[in-house]
Design a protein around this motif. Structure first.
Motif, short mmCIF file in Angstrom:
data_model
loop_
_atom_site.label_atom_id
_atom_site.label_comp_id
_atom_site.label_asym_id
_atom_site.label_seq_id
_atom_site.Cartn_x
_atom_site.Cartn_y
_atom_site.Cartn_z
N LYS A 89 0.87 -1.18 0.00
CA LYS A 89 0.00 0.00 0.00
C LYS A 89 0.90 1.22 0.00
CE LYS A 89 -4.12 -1.96 2.17
NZ LYS A 89 -5.12 -1.82 3.27
N VAL A 90 0.72 2.06 -1.00
CA VAL A 90 1.65 3.16 -1.27
C VAL A 90 0.90 4.48 -1.23
CG1 VAL A 90 3.35 4.03 -2.91
CG2 VAL A 90 2.86 1.58 -2.81
N TYR A 91 1.42 5.44 -0.46
CA TYR A 91 0.70 6.71 -0.38
C TYR A 91 1.56 7.90 -0.79
CZ TYR A 91 2.20 9.36 3.88
OH TYR A 91 2.86 10.13 4.79
N CYS A 92 0.85 8.89 -1.29
CA CYS A 92 1.46 10.18 -1.62
C CYS A 92 0.56 11.27 -1.06
CB CYS A 92 1.59 10.35 -3.13
SG CYS A 92 2.49 11.83 -3.67
N GLY A 93 1.16 12.28 -0.44
CA GLY A 93 0.38 13.35 0.18
C GLY A 93 0.24 14.56 -0.73
N PHE A 94 -0.91 15.23 -0.60
CA PHE A 94 -1.20 16.43 -1.39
C PHE A 94 -1.85 17.47 -0.47
CE2 PHE A 94 -1.57 12.67 -4.06
CZ PHE A 94 -0.76 12.98 -5.15
N ALA A 124 -4.04 8.06 -1.68
CA ALA A 124 -3.78 9.51 -1.74
C ALA A 124 -4.20 10.11 -0.41
CB ALA A 124 -4.56 10.15 -2.89
N LEU A 125 -3.35 10.96 0.14
CA LEU A 125 -3.64 11.60 1.42
C LEU A 125 -3.78 13.10 1.21
CD1 LEU A 125 -3.92 11.34 4.51
CD2 LEU A 125 -1.45 11.76 4.66
N ILE A 126 -4.98 13.60 1.47
CA ILE A 126 -5.22 15.04 1.38
C ILE A 126 -4.85 15.67 2.71
CG2 ILE A 126 -6.90 16.84 0.84
CD1 ILE A 126 -6.44 14.83 -1.41
N ASP A 195 -17.08 8.88 6.64
CA ASP A 195 -16.27 9.66 7.58
C ASP A 195 -15.07 10.32 6.90
OD1 ASP A 195 -17.93 8.96 9.64
OD2 ASP A 195 -16.79 7.18 10.16
N GLY A 196 -15.31 10.87 5.72
CA GLY A 196 -14.26 11.63 5.04
C GLY A 196 -13.34 10.81 4.19
N MET A 197 -13.48 9.47 4.20
CA MET A 197 -12.60 8.62 3.39
C MET A 197 -13.32 8.21 2.12
SD MET A 197 -11.10 4.83 3.98
CE MET A 197 -12.45 4.13 3.03
N PHE A 212 -7.63 9.46 1.76
CA PHE A 212 -7.84 9.87 3.14
C PHE A 212 -7.62 11.39 3.26
CE2 PHE A 212 -6.17 5.47 3.92
CZ PHE A 212 -7.32 4.94 4.49
N ASN A 213 -8.12 11.93 4.36
CA ASN A 213 -7.84 13.31 4.73
C ASN A 213 -7.24 13.28 6.14
OD1 ASN A 213 -7.97 16.04 5.68
ND2 ASN A 213 -9.59 16.48 4.22
N ASN A 214 -6.01 13.76 6.31
CA ASN A 214 -5.36 13.61 7.61
C ASN A 214 -5.99 14.44 8.72
OD1 ASN A 214 -4.34 16.18 7.05
ND2 ASN A 214 -2.22 15.50 6.81
N TYR A 215 -6.88 15.36 8.37
CA TYR A 215 -7.58 16.10 9.42
C TYR A 215 -8.48 15.17 10.23
CZ TYR A 215 -10.35 19.65 11.80
OH TYR A 215 -10.96 20.43 12.75
N ASP A 216 -8.90 14.05 9.62
CA ASP A 216 -9.79 13.12 10.31
C ASP A 216 -9.16 12.51 11.55
OD1 ASP A 216 -11.87 13.50 8.53
OD2 ASP A 216 -11.15 11.97 7.15
N TRP A 217 -7.82 12.42 11.62
CA TRP A 217 -7.21 11.94 12.86
C TRP A 217 -6.52 13.06 13.64
CZ3 TRP A 217 -5.77 9.48 8.18
CH2 TRP A 217 -4.54 9.86 7.62
N TRP A 218 -6.06 14.09 12.95
CA TRP A 218 -5.40 15.18 13.67
C TRP A 218 -6.37 15.99 14.53
CZ3 TRP A 218 -0.59 15.72 14.88
CH2 TRP A 218 0.42 15.20 14.06
N LYS A 219 -7.62 16.05 14.13
CA LYS A 219 -8.58 16.89 14.87
C LYS A 219 -8.80 16.42 16.30
CE LYS A 219 -12.91 14.62 13.41
NZ LYS A 219 -12.35 13.47 12.71
N ASP A 220 -8.48 15.16 16.59
CA ASP A 220 -8.70 14.62 17.93
C ASP A 220 -7.41 14.52 18.75
OD1 ASP A 220 -11.45 14.19 17.43
OD2 ASP A 220 -10.98 12.32 16.38
#
Length: 519
Positions: A89-94, A124-126, A195-197, A212-220
Protein backbone atom coordinates in the motif's frame (compact mmCIF):
# COMPACT_ATOMS: atom_id res chain seq x y z
CA UNK A 1 4.71 -7.50 5.08
CA UNK A 2 5.98 -9.00 8.33
CA UNK A 3 6.06 -5.59 9.94
CA UNK A 4 2.29 -5.48 10.06
CA UNK A 5 2.25 -8.57 12.29
CA UNK A 6 4.71 -7.30 14.90
CA UNK A 7 2.92 -4.30 16.40
CA UNK A 8 3.28 -5.36 20.00
CA UNK A 9 6.17 -3.44 21.57
CA UNK A 10 4.60 -0.01 21.95
CA UNK A 11 0.94 0.91 21.71
CA UNK A 12 0.67 4.68 22.28
CA UNK A 13 -2.80 6.10 22.74
CA UNK A 14 -2.41 8.29 19.67
CA UNK A 15 -1.97 5.31 17.39
CA UNK A 16 -5.11 3.41 18.30
CA UNK A 17 -7.54 3.19 15.38
CA UNK A 18 -10.09 5.98 15.67
CA UNK A 19 -13.80 5.46 15.18
CA UNK A 20 -13.35 6.90 11.73
CA UNK A 21 -11.26 3.97 10.53
CA UNK A 22 -11.82 1.00 12.84
CA UNK A 23 -14.68 -0.39 10.77
CA UNK A 24 -12.67 -0.05 7.60
CA UNK A 25 -9.39 -1.59 8.73
CA UNK A 26 -10.53 -5.20 8.32
CA UNK A 27 -11.93 -4.30 4.91
CA UNK A 28 -8.50 -3.09 3.86
CA UNK A 29 -6.74 -6.30 4.86
CA UNK A 30 -8.14 -8.20 1.87
CA UNK A 31 -5.42 -8.99 -0.59
CA UNK A 32 -5.76 -6.90 -3.73
CA UNK A 33 -5.95 -8.82 -6.97
CA UNK A 34 -3.34 -7.55 -9.44
CA UNK A 35 -4.82 -5.00 -11.82
CA UNK A 36 -4.45 -5.31 -15.54
CA UNK A 37 -1.92 -2.97 -17.05
CA UNK A 38 -4.01 -0.39 -18.85
CA UNK A 39 -2.81 2.05 -21.47
CA UNK A 40 -4.11 3.99 -24.40
CA UNK A 41 -1.96 2.94 -27.33
CA UNK A 42 -2.22 0.07 -29.81
CA UNK A 43 -2.70 -3.61 -28.94
CA UNK A 44 0.87 -4.47 -29.81
CA UNK A 45 2.25 -1.69 -27.62
CA UNK A 46 -0.08 -2.74 -24.83
CA UNK A 47 1.21 -6.31 -24.93
CA UNK A 48 4.78 -5.03 -25.03
CA UNK A 49 4.23 -3.00 -21.88
CA UNK A 50 2.45 -5.94 -20.24
CA UNK A 51 5.53 -8.03 -20.96
CA UNK A 52 7.72 -5.25 -19.52
CA UNK A 53 5.75 -5.38 -16.29
CA UNK A 54 6.13 -9.14 -15.99
CA UNK A 55 9.92 -9.02 -16.31
CA UNK A 56 10.56 -6.18 -13.85
CA UNK A 57 8.90 -5.10 -10.65
CA UNK A 58 7.53 -1.61 -10.22
CA UNK A 59 10.72 -0.18 -8.69
CA UNK A 60 12.74 -1.43 -11.63
CA UNK A 61 10.18 -0.03 -14.08
CA UNK A 62 10.29 3.36 -12.37
CA UNK A 63 14.08 3.35 -12.33
CA UNK A 64 14.29 2.49 -16.01
CA UNK A 65 12.01 5.42 -16.82
CA UNK A 66 13.93 7.92 -14.70
CA UNK A 67 11.27 8.12 -12.00
CA UNK A 68 13.41 7.29 -8.97
CA UNK A 69 15.68 9.73 -7.17
CA UNK A 70 16.21 7.78 -3.92
CA UNK A 71 14.79 4.89 -1.91
CA UNK A 72 15.22 4.38 1.83
CA UNK A 73 16.09 0.71 1.50
CA UNK A 74 16.95 -1.74 -1.27
CA UNK A 75 14.54 -4.11 0.48
CA UNK A 76 11.74 -2.17 -1.20
CA UNK A 77 12.86 -3.59 -4.53
CA UNK A 78 12.44 -7.18 -3.36
CA UNK A 79 9.25 -6.40 -1.42
CA UNK A 80 7.60 -5.24 -4.65
CA UNK A 81 7.84 -8.66 -6.24
CA UNK A 82 7.91 -11.10 -3.32
CA UNK A 83 4.99 -13.52 -3.93
CA UNK A 84 4.95 -14.43 -0.23
CA UNK A 85 3.66 -11.02 0.88
CA UNK A 86 0.59 -8.99 0.09
CA UNK A 87 0.76 -6.18 -2.45
CA UNK A 88 2.12 -2.95 -1.02
CA UNK A 89 0.00 0.00 0.00
CA UNK A 90 1.65 3.16 -1.27
CA UNK A 91 0.70 6.71 -0.38
CA UNK A 92 1.46 10.18 -1.62
CA UNK A 93 0.38 13.35 0.18
CA UNK A 94 -1.20 16.43 -1.39
CA UNK A 95 -1.68 19.58 0.66
CA UNK A 96 -4.78 21.60 -0.37
CA UNK A 97 -3.03 24.89 -1.15
CA UNK A 98 -5.31 25.50 -4.16
CA UNK A 99 -8.57 24.15 -5.62
CA UNK A 100 -6.59 22.04 -8.07
CA UNK A 101 -3.32 20.18 -8.24
CA UNK A 102 -0.81 21.48 -10.77
CA UNK A 103 1.70 19.92 -13.12
CA UNK A 104 4.27 19.62 -10.34
CA UNK A 105 1.91 17.20 -8.56
CA UNK A 106 1.38 15.05 -11.64
CA UNK A 107 4.47 12.90 -11.07
CA UNK A 108 3.09 11.80 -7.70
CA UNK A 109 -0.12 10.61 -9.34
CA UNK A 110 1.81 8.91 -12.14
CA UNK A 111 4.04 7.01 -9.71
CA UNK A 112 0.97 5.97 -7.70
CA UNK A 113 -0.57 4.79 -10.97
CA UNK A 114 2.49 2.67 -11.82
CA UNK A 115 2.17 0.95 -8.43
CA UNK A 116 -1.54 0.54 -9.11
CA UNK A 117 -0.96 -1.02 -12.52
CA UNK A 118 1.56 -3.45 -11.05
CA UNK A 119 -1.01 -4.78 -8.57
CA UNK A 120 -0.31 -2.59 -5.53
CA UNK A 121 -2.79 -0.33 -3.73
CA UNK A 122 -2.42 3.45 -4.19
CA UNK A 123 -3.46 5.74 -1.35
CA UNK A 124 -3.78 9.51 -1.74
CA UNK A 125 -3.64 11.60 1.42
CA UNK A 126 -5.22 15.04 1.38
CA UNK A 127 -3.50 17.31 3.90
CA UNK A 128 -6.56 18.89 5.47
CA UNK A 129 -4.51 19.26 8.68
CA UNK A 130 -0.97 19.76 7.37
CA UNK A 131 -2.30 22.25 4.83
CA UNK A 132 -3.09 24.54 7.76
CA UNK A 133 0.63 24.60 8.57
CA UNK A 134 2.34 24.63 5.19
CA UNK A 135 5.27 22.51 4.05
CA UNK A 136 8.51 24.56 4.05
CA UNK A 137 10.23 22.14 1.64
CA UNK A 138 11.43 23.97 -1.45
CA UNK A 139 10.05 27.29 -0.25
CA UNK A 140 12.05 30.43 0.46
CA UNK A 141 9.42 31.86 2.79
CA UNK A 142 6.47 30.75 4.86
CA UNK A 143 3.35 29.89 2.92
CA UNK A 144 0.37 32.24 3.32
CA UNK A 145 -2.19 31.04 5.83
CA UNK A 146 -5.45 29.71 4.37
CA UNK A 147 -8.82 30.05 6.06
CA UNK A 148 -10.75 26.90 6.98
CA UNK A 149 -13.37 27.39 4.27
CA UNK A 150 -10.69 27.58 1.57
CA UNK A 151 -8.92 24.47 2.88
CA UNK A 152 -12.15 22.47 2.86
CA UNK A 153 -13.06 23.69 -0.63
CA UNK A 154 -9.58 22.93 -1.94
CA UNK A 155 -9.60 19.49 -0.31
CA UNK A 156 -12.88 18.59 -2.00
CA UNK A 157 -11.61 19.72 -5.39
CA UNK A 158 -8.36 17.78 -5.11
CA UNK A 159 -10.10 14.63 -3.87
CA UNK A 160 -12.46 14.74 -6.84
CA UNK A 161 -9.59 15.26 -9.29
CA UNK A 162 -7.43 12.42 -7.94
CA UNK A 163 -10.33 9.99 -7.75
CA UNK A 164 -11.21 10.54 -11.41
CA UNK A 165 -7.63 9.99 -12.58
CA UNK A 166 -6.97 6.91 -10.44
CA UNK A 167 -10.30 5.39 -11.37
CA UNK A 168 -9.61 5.74 -15.09
CA UNK A 169 -6.20 4.21 -14.49
CA UNK A 170 -7.66 1.24 -12.63
CA UNK A 171 -10.45 0.13 -14.93
CA UNK A 172 -9.57 -1.61 -18.20
CA UNK A 173 -11.56 -2.04 -21.37
CA UNK A 174 -11.77 -5.10 -23.55
CA UNK A 175 -8.61 -4.37 -25.52
CA UNK A 176 -6.43 -3.38 -22.57
CA UNK A 177 -7.05 0.31 -23.17
CA UNK A 178 -7.62 2.78 -20.40
CA UNK A 179 -11.31 2.99 -19.59
CA UNK A 180 -12.67 6.53 -19.69
CA UNK A 181 -15.19 6.18 -16.89
CA UNK A 182 -17.77 3.92 -18.55
CA UNK A 183 -18.93 0.53 -17.35
CA UNK A 184 -17.19 -2.29 -19.24
CA UNK A 185 -16.98 -6.05 -18.83
CA UNK A 186 -19.07 -5.96 -15.69
CA UNK A 187 -16.63 -3.69 -13.85
CA UNK A 188 -18.75 -1.12 -12.08
CA UNK A 189 -17.80 2.42 -11.21
CA UNK A 190 -18.34 1.97 -7.49
CA UNK A 191 -17.33 4.53 -4.93
CA UNK A 192 -18.23 4.78 -1.28
CA UNK A 193 -17.50 7.47 1.21
CA UNK A 194 -17.48 7.20 4.97
CA UNK A 195 -16.27 9.66 7.58
CA UNK A 196 -14.26 11.63 5.04
CA UNK A 197 -12.60 8.62 3.39
CA UNK A 198 -13.22 7.93 -0.28
CA UNK A 199 -12.60 4.44 -1.59
CA UNK A 200 -13.26 2.92 -4.95
CA UNK A 201 -13.35 -0.73 -5.80
CA UNK A 202 -13.97 -3.23 -8.53
CA UNK A 203 -17.14 -5.29 -8.63
CA UNK A 204 -15.66 -8.16 -6.63
CA UNK A 205 -15.00 -5.78 -3.72
CA UNK A 206 -11.27 -5.47 -4.30
CA UNK A 207 -10.18 -1.95 -3.50
CA UNK A 208 -8.74 0.00 -6.38
CA UNK A 209 -7.57 3.06 -4.46
CA UNK A 210 -8.28 5.00 -1.28
CA UNK A 211 -8.25 8.69 -0.45
CA UNK A 212 -7.84 9.87 3.14
CA UNK A 213 -7.84 13.31 4.73
CA UNK A 214 -5.36 13.61 7.61
CA UNK A 215 -7.58 16.10 9.42
CA UNK A 216 -9.79 13.12 10.31
CA UNK A 217 -7.21 11.94 12.86
CA UNK A 218 -5.40 15.18 13.67
CA UNK A 219 -8.58 16.89 14.87
CA UNK A 220 -8.70 14.62 17.93
CA UNK A 221 -5.01 14.89 18.91
CA UNK A 222 -3.96 17.27 21.66
CA UNK A 223 -0.59 19.00 21.78
CA UNK A 224 0.35 17.34 25.07
CA UNK A 225 -0.45 13.87 23.74
CA UNK A 226 1.60 14.52 20.61
CA UNK A 227 4.62 15.84 22.51
CA UNK A 228 4.57 12.97 24.99
CA UNK A 229 3.99 10.10 22.60
CA UNK A 230 5.69 11.34 19.40
CA UNK A 231 7.80 14.40 20.12
CA UNK A 232 10.04 12.63 22.61
CA UNK A 233 11.23 10.28 19.84
CA UNK A 234 12.31 13.16 17.59
CA UNK A 235 15.88 14.47 17.87
CA UNK A 236 16.28 18.21 17.28
CA UNK A 237 19.74 17.74 15.78
CA UNK A 238 18.39 15.33 13.19
CA UNK A 239 15.47 17.64 12.43
CA UNK A 240 17.79 20.60 11.93
CA UNK A 241 20.01 18.57 9.62
CA UNK A 242 17.17 18.15 7.11
CA UNK A 243 17.99 19.99 3.90
CA UNK A 244 14.70 21.94 3.86
CA UNK A 245 15.42 23.21 7.37
CA UNK A 246 19.09 24.09 6.76
CA UNK A 247 18.24 26.17 3.69
CA UNK A 248 15.58 28.15 5.49
CA UNK A 249 17.69 28.72 8.60
CA UNK A 250 20.46 30.11 6.41
CA UNK A 251 18.10 32.53 4.66
CA UNK A 252 17.07 36.01 5.76
CA UNK A 253 13.50 34.83 6.16
CA UNK A 254 14.45 32.13 8.66
CA UNK A 255 11.93 29.51 9.77
CA UNK A 256 9.04 29.62 12.22
CA UNK A 257 8.52 26.95 14.86
CA UNK A 258 5.29 26.05 13.09
CA UNK A 259 7.14 25.20 9.88
CA UNK A 260 9.90 23.44 11.81
CA UNK A 261 7.38 20.94 13.19
CA UNK A 262 5.94 20.12 9.77
CA UNK A 263 8.27 17.17 9.23
CA UNK A 264 6.97 15.60 12.45
CA UNK A 265 3.37 16.08 11.33
CA UNK A 266 4.05 14.39 7.99
CA UNK A 267 6.11 11.75 9.76
CA UNK A 268 3.22 10.98 12.09
CA UNK A 269 0.88 10.65 9.10
CA UNK A 270 3.06 7.82 7.79
CA UNK A 271 3.19 6.28 11.28
CA UNK A 272 -0.60 6.41 11.59
CA UNK A 273 -1.23 5.00 8.13
CA UNK A 274 1.38 2.28 8.64
CA UNK A 275 -0.07 1.21 11.99
CA UNK A 276 -3.80 1.49 11.28
CA UNK A 277 -4.17 1.15 7.49
CA UNK A 278 -1.31 -1.16 6.57
CA UNK A 279 0.32 1.49 4.35
CA UNK A 280 4.01 0.65 4.05
CA UNK A 281 5.43 2.97 1.37
CA UNK A 282 5.44 6.75 1.10
CA UNK A 283 6.41 8.46 -2.15
CA UNK A 284 7.13 12.09 -2.92
CA UNK A 285 9.31 14.50 -4.85
CA UNK A 286 13.01 14.70 -4.06
CA UNK A 287 12.36 17.74 -1.87
CA UNK A 288 10.25 15.48 0.39
CA UNK A 289 13.12 13.20 1.40
CA UNK A 290 13.49 14.76 4.84
CA UNK A 291 9.77 14.51 5.59
CA UNK A 292 9.58 10.93 4.34
CA UNK A 293 12.57 9.75 6.39
CA UNK A 294 11.07 11.47 9.43
CA UNK A 295 8.18 9.03 9.04
CA UNK A 296 10.29 5.93 8.57
CA UNK A 297 12.35 6.88 11.64
CA UNK A 298 9.24 7.39 13.81
CA UNK A 299 7.91 4.00 12.73
CA UNK A 300 11.22 2.32 13.56
CA UNK A 301 11.57 4.04 16.96
CA UNK A 302 7.98 3.99 18.20
CA UNK A 303 6.76 0.69 16.78
CA UNK A 304 10.21 -0.93 16.79
CA UNK A 305 9.60 -2.66 13.48
CA UNK A 306 11.01 -2.54 9.98
CA UNK A 307 9.07 -2.65 6.73
CA UNK A 308 8.31 1.03 6.15
CA UNK A 309 9.84 2.41 2.97
CA UNK A 310 10.26 5.75 1.27
CA UNK A 311 10.74 6.50 -2.41
CA UNK A 312 11.37 9.88 -4.03
CA UNK A 313 11.20 10.86 -7.67
CA UNK A 314 13.00 13.77 -9.36
CA UNK A 315 11.29 17.12 -9.57
CA UNK A 316 9.78 17.93 -12.97
CA UNK A 317 12.47 20.05 -14.60
CA UNK A 318 13.35 21.14 -18.13
CA UNK A 319 16.75 20.30 -19.60
CA UNK A 320 18.02 23.76 -18.58
CA UNK A 321 17.23 23.02 -14.91
CA UNK A 322 14.17 25.30 -14.64
CA UNK A 323 10.83 24.00 -13.41
CA UNK A 324 8.51 22.49 -15.99
CA UNK A 325 4.92 23.45 -15.31
CA UNK A 326 4.82 27.22 -15.53
CA UNK A 327 3.49 29.29 -18.42
CA UNK A 328 3.03 32.99 -19.09
CA UNK A 329 -0.45 32.63 -17.64
CA UNK A 330 0.77 30.96 -14.44
CA UNK A 331 0.65 27.37 -13.20
CA UNK A 332 -0.44 24.49 -15.42
CA UNK A 333 -3.44 23.22 -13.46
CA UNK A 334 -4.80 19.67 -13.75
CA UNK A 335 -8.43 20.64 -13.20
CA UNK A 336 -10.36 21.54 -16.38
CA UNK A 337 -12.17 24.20 -14.38
CA UNK A 338 -8.91 26.11 -13.87
CA UNK A 339 -7.22 25.27 -17.18
CA UNK A 340 -9.02 23.93 -20.23
CA UNK A 341 -7.95 20.61 -21.77
CA UNK A 342 -7.08 22.60 -24.91
CA UNK A 343 -4.55 24.81 -23.13
CA UNK A 344 -3.22 21.80 -21.22
CA UNK A 345 -2.71 19.96 -24.51
CA UNK A 346 -1.06 22.96 -26.13
CA UNK A 347 1.44 23.26 -23.30
CA UNK A 348 2.76 19.76 -23.95
CA UNK A 349 2.56 20.21 -27.71
CA UNK A 350 5.05 23.08 -27.38
CA UNK A 351 7.68 21.05 -25.46
CA UNK A 352 11.10 21.45 -27.16
CA UNK A 353 12.72 18.47 -28.89
CA UNK A 354 15.46 18.28 -26.26
CA UNK A 355 12.90 17.45 -23.53
CA UNK A 356 10.16 15.53 -25.32
CA UNK A 357 11.64 12.00 -25.13
CA UNK A 358 12.46 12.28 -21.43
CA UNK A 359 8.93 13.53 -20.73
CA UNK A 360 7.49 10.58 -22.67
CA UNK A 361 9.35 8.27 -20.29
CA UNK A 362 8.28 9.93 -17.06
CA UNK A 363 4.82 11.29 -17.93
CA UNK A 364 3.29 8.53 -20.06
CA UNK A 365 2.71 4.79 -19.89
CA UNK A 366 4.02 4.07 -23.38
CA UNK A 367 6.43 1.14 -23.48
CA UNK A 368 10.14 1.95 -23.59
CA UNK A 369 10.29 0.22 -26.97
CA UNK A 370 7.65 2.50 -28.42
CA UNK A 371 9.37 5.57 -26.97
CA UNK A 372 12.66 4.46 -28.48
CA UNK A 373 10.95 4.04 -31.84
CA UNK A 374 9.55 7.56 -31.61
CA UNK A 375 12.97 8.91 -30.67
CA UNK A 376 14.62 7.20 -33.63
CA UNK A 377 11.90 8.54 -35.90
CA UNK A 378 12.88 12.08 -34.99
CA UNK A 379 16.31 11.47 -36.54
CA UNK A 380 15.03 10.08 -39.84
CA UNK A 381 14.74 12.17 -43.02
CA UNK A 382 11.21 13.36 -43.63
CA UNK A 383 10.31 13.52 -39.94
CA UNK A 384 7.36 15.86 -39.50
CA UNK A 385 8.14 18.40 -36.74
CA UNK A 386 6.17 18.05 -33.49
CA UNK A 387 5.00 14.51 -34.27
CA UNK A 388 6.46 13.25 -30.99
CA UNK A 389 5.18 16.32 -29.14
CA UNK A 390 1.70 15.52 -30.42
CA UNK A 391 2.00 12.00 -29.03
CA UNK A 392 3.16 13.35 -25.66
CA UNK A 393 0.30 15.87 -25.55
CA UNK A 394 -2.28 13.23 -26.41
CA UNK A 395 -1.06 10.71 -23.84
CA UNK A 396 -0.78 13.15 -20.93
CA UNK A 397 -4.07 14.93 -21.75
CA UNK A 398 -5.86 11.58 -21.94
CA UNK A 399 -4.40 10.49 -18.58
CA UNK A 400 -5.44 13.70 -16.81
CA UNK A 401 -8.67 14.63 -18.60
CA UNK A 402 -9.86 11.33 -20.04
CA UNK A 403 -10.94 10.58 -23.59
CA UNK A 404 -13.60 13.29 -23.52
CA UNK A 405 -11.11 15.95 -22.48
CA UNK A 406 -8.64 14.87 -25.16
CA UNK A 407 -11.38 14.99 -27.79
CA UNK A 408 -12.26 18.51 -26.69
CA UNK A 409 -8.62 19.57 -26.90
CA UNK A 410 -8.14 18.06 -30.37
CA UNK A 411 -11.30 19.69 -31.73
CA UNK A 412 -10.26 23.10 -30.41
CA UNK A 413 -6.73 22.63 -31.76
CA UNK A 414 -8.03 21.82 -35.23
CA UNK A 415 -10.57 24.65 -35.17
CA UNK A 416 -7.88 27.19 -34.29
CA UNK A 417 -5.27 25.96 -36.75
CA UNK A 418 -4.63 28.49 -39.52
CA UNK A 419 -5.51 26.91 -42.83
CA UNK A 420 -7.68 24.25 -41.18
CA UNK A 421 -10.67 22.96 -43.12
CA UNK A 422 -12.82 22.75 -40.00
CA UNK A 423 -16.19 24.38 -40.59
CA UNK A 424 -16.46 27.17 -38.04
CA UNK A 425 -19.82 27.63 -36.35
CA UNK A 426 -21.19 28.98 -33.10
CA UNK A 427 -20.67 25.60 -31.36
CA UNK A 428 -16.96 25.60 -32.24
CA UNK A 429 -16.54 29.14 -30.96
CA UNK A 430 -18.39 28.27 -27.77
CA UNK A 431 -15.95 25.40 -27.18
CA UNK A 432 -12.89 27.66 -27.51
CA UNK A 433 -14.44 30.70 -25.84
CA UNK A 434 -12.28 30.52 -22.70
CA UNK A 435 -9.06 29.75 -24.56
CA UNK A 436 -8.82 32.63 -27.00
CA UNK A 437 -8.81 36.40 -26.34
CA UNK A 438 -11.99 38.08 -27.48
CA UNK A 439 -13.59 41.48 -27.86
CA UNK A 440 -17.10 42.70 -28.63
CA UNK A 441 -18.00 45.09 -31.44
CA UNK A 442 -21.28 46.22 -32.97
CA UNK A 443 -22.24 44.64 -36.27
CA UNK A 444 -21.85 47.97 -38.06
CA UNK A 445 -18.30 48.36 -36.77
CA UNK A 446 -17.26 45.08 -38.36
CA UNK A 447 -19.23 44.79 -41.61
CA UNK A 448 -17.47 46.46 -44.57
CA UNK A 449 -14.55 47.53 -42.40
CA UNK A 450 -10.97 47.29 -43.66
CA UNK A 451 -9.26 44.16 -42.35
CA UNK A 452 -6.08 46.18 -41.87
CA UNK A 453 -7.87 48.79 -39.75
CA UNK A 454 -9.84 46.14 -37.83
CA UNK A 455 -6.71 44.15 -36.94
CA UNK A 456 -5.16 47.27 -35.38
CA UNK A 457 -8.30 48.48 -33.61
CA UNK A 458 -8.80 45.16 -31.77
CA UNK A 459 -5.13 44.97 -30.77
CA UNK A 460 -4.24 41.93 -32.87
CA UNK A 461 -1.25 43.85 -34.26
CA UNK A 462 0.24 47.17 -33.23
CA UNK A 463 0.20 49.07 -36.55
CA UNK A 464 -1.16 49.03 -40.07
CA UNK A 465 2.34 48.53 -41.45
CA UNK A 466 2.70 45.43 -39.28
CA UNK A 467 -0.57 44.06 -40.65
CA UNK A 468 0.46 44.68 -44.26
CA UNK A 469 3.87 43.14 -43.66
CA UNK A 470 2.29 40.02 -42.15
CA UNK A 471 -0.11 39.80 -45.10
CA UNK A 472 2.83 39.75 -47.53
CA UNK A 473 4.42 36.99 -45.45
CA UNK A 474 1.20 34.96 -45.59
CA UNK A 475 0.64 35.05 -41.86
CA UNK A 476 -2.73 36.83 -41.52
CA UNK A 477 -5.87 34.70 -41.39
CA UNK A 478 -9.59 35.35 -41.16
CA UNK A 479 -11.64 32.36 -40.03
CA UNK A 480 -8.52 30.22 -40.65
CA UNK A 481 -8.27 31.31 -44.30
CA UNK A 482 -5.17 33.21 -45.42
CA UNK A 483 -5.66 36.86 -46.37
CA UNK A 484 -3.09 38.32 -48.76
CA UNK A 485 -5.00 41.26 -50.25
CA UNK A 486 -4.36 44.58 -48.51
CA UNK A 487 -7.73 46.15 -49.36
CA UNK A 488 -9.70 43.12 -48.15
CA UNK A 489 -12.95 44.16 -46.46
CA UNK A 490 -15.09 42.19 -44.03
CA UNK A 491 -18.12 40.92 -45.90
CA UNK A 492 -21.42 39.64 -44.59
CA UNK A 493 -20.48 36.05 -45.38
CA UNK A 494 -17.31 36.35 -43.30
CA UNK A 495 -19.24 36.85 -40.07
CA UNK A 496 -20.02 33.34 -38.86
CA UNK A 497 -23.79 33.00 -38.35
CA UNK A 498 -23.86 36.78 -38.00
CA UNK A 499 -22.32 36.42 -34.53
CA UNK A 500 -18.56 36.04 -34.59
CA UNK A 501 -15.29 36.46 -36.53
CA UNK A 502 -11.86 34.88 -35.93
CA UNK A 503 -8.68 36.76 -36.85
CA UNK A 504 -5.23 35.18 -36.52
CA UNK A 505 -1.75 36.70 -36.76
CA UNK A 506 0.46 33.67 -37.18
CA UNK A 507 -0.24 30.41 -35.36
CA UNK A 508 -0.59 31.65 -31.79
CA UNK A 509 -1.84 35.23 -31.83
CA UNK A 510 -5.63 35.10 -32.24
CA UNK A 511 -8.66 37.24 -31.49
CA UNK A 512 -12.35 36.33 -31.54
CA UNK A 513 -14.61 39.26 -32.39
CA UNK A 514 -18.09 38.85 -30.96
CA UNK A 515 -20.91 40.77 -32.62
CA UNK A 516 -23.13 42.51 -30.08
CA UNK A 517 -26.11 43.29 -32.34
CA UNK A 518 -27.25 43.30 -35.98
CA UNK A 519 -27.84 47.02 -36.35
Amino acid sequence: MAAARTFLIVQPKLLGPSRTFSALYRHHQRRNLPLLLCRSSSKSSSSTLESEKKTANVVEILQKRGLIESITSENLRSACSDPRVSPLKVYCGFDPTAESLHLGNLLGIIVLSWFQQCGHKPVALIGGATGRIGDPSGKSMERPELDIESIEKNSAGIKNLISKILWRNAVCGKEGNLDRGSVKDGILEVGFQKDGMLSSGLEDGTDSFTIFNNYDWWKDITLLDFLREVGRFARVGVMMAKESVKKRLASEEGMSYTEFTYQLLQGYDFLYLFKNMGVNVQIGGSDQWGNITAGTELIRKILQVEGAYGLTFPLLLKSDGTKFGKSEGGAIWLSPVMLSPYKFYQYFFSVPDVDVVRFLKILTFLSMEEIQELEEGMKRPGYIPNTVQRKLAEEVTRFVHGEEGLSEALKATEALRPGAETQLNSNVFEAIAEDVPSCTLAYGQVLNSSLVDLSVSIGLLSSKSAVRRLMKQGGLYMNNKRVDVEDRMVEEGDIVEGKVLLLSAGKKNKMVIRISDSS
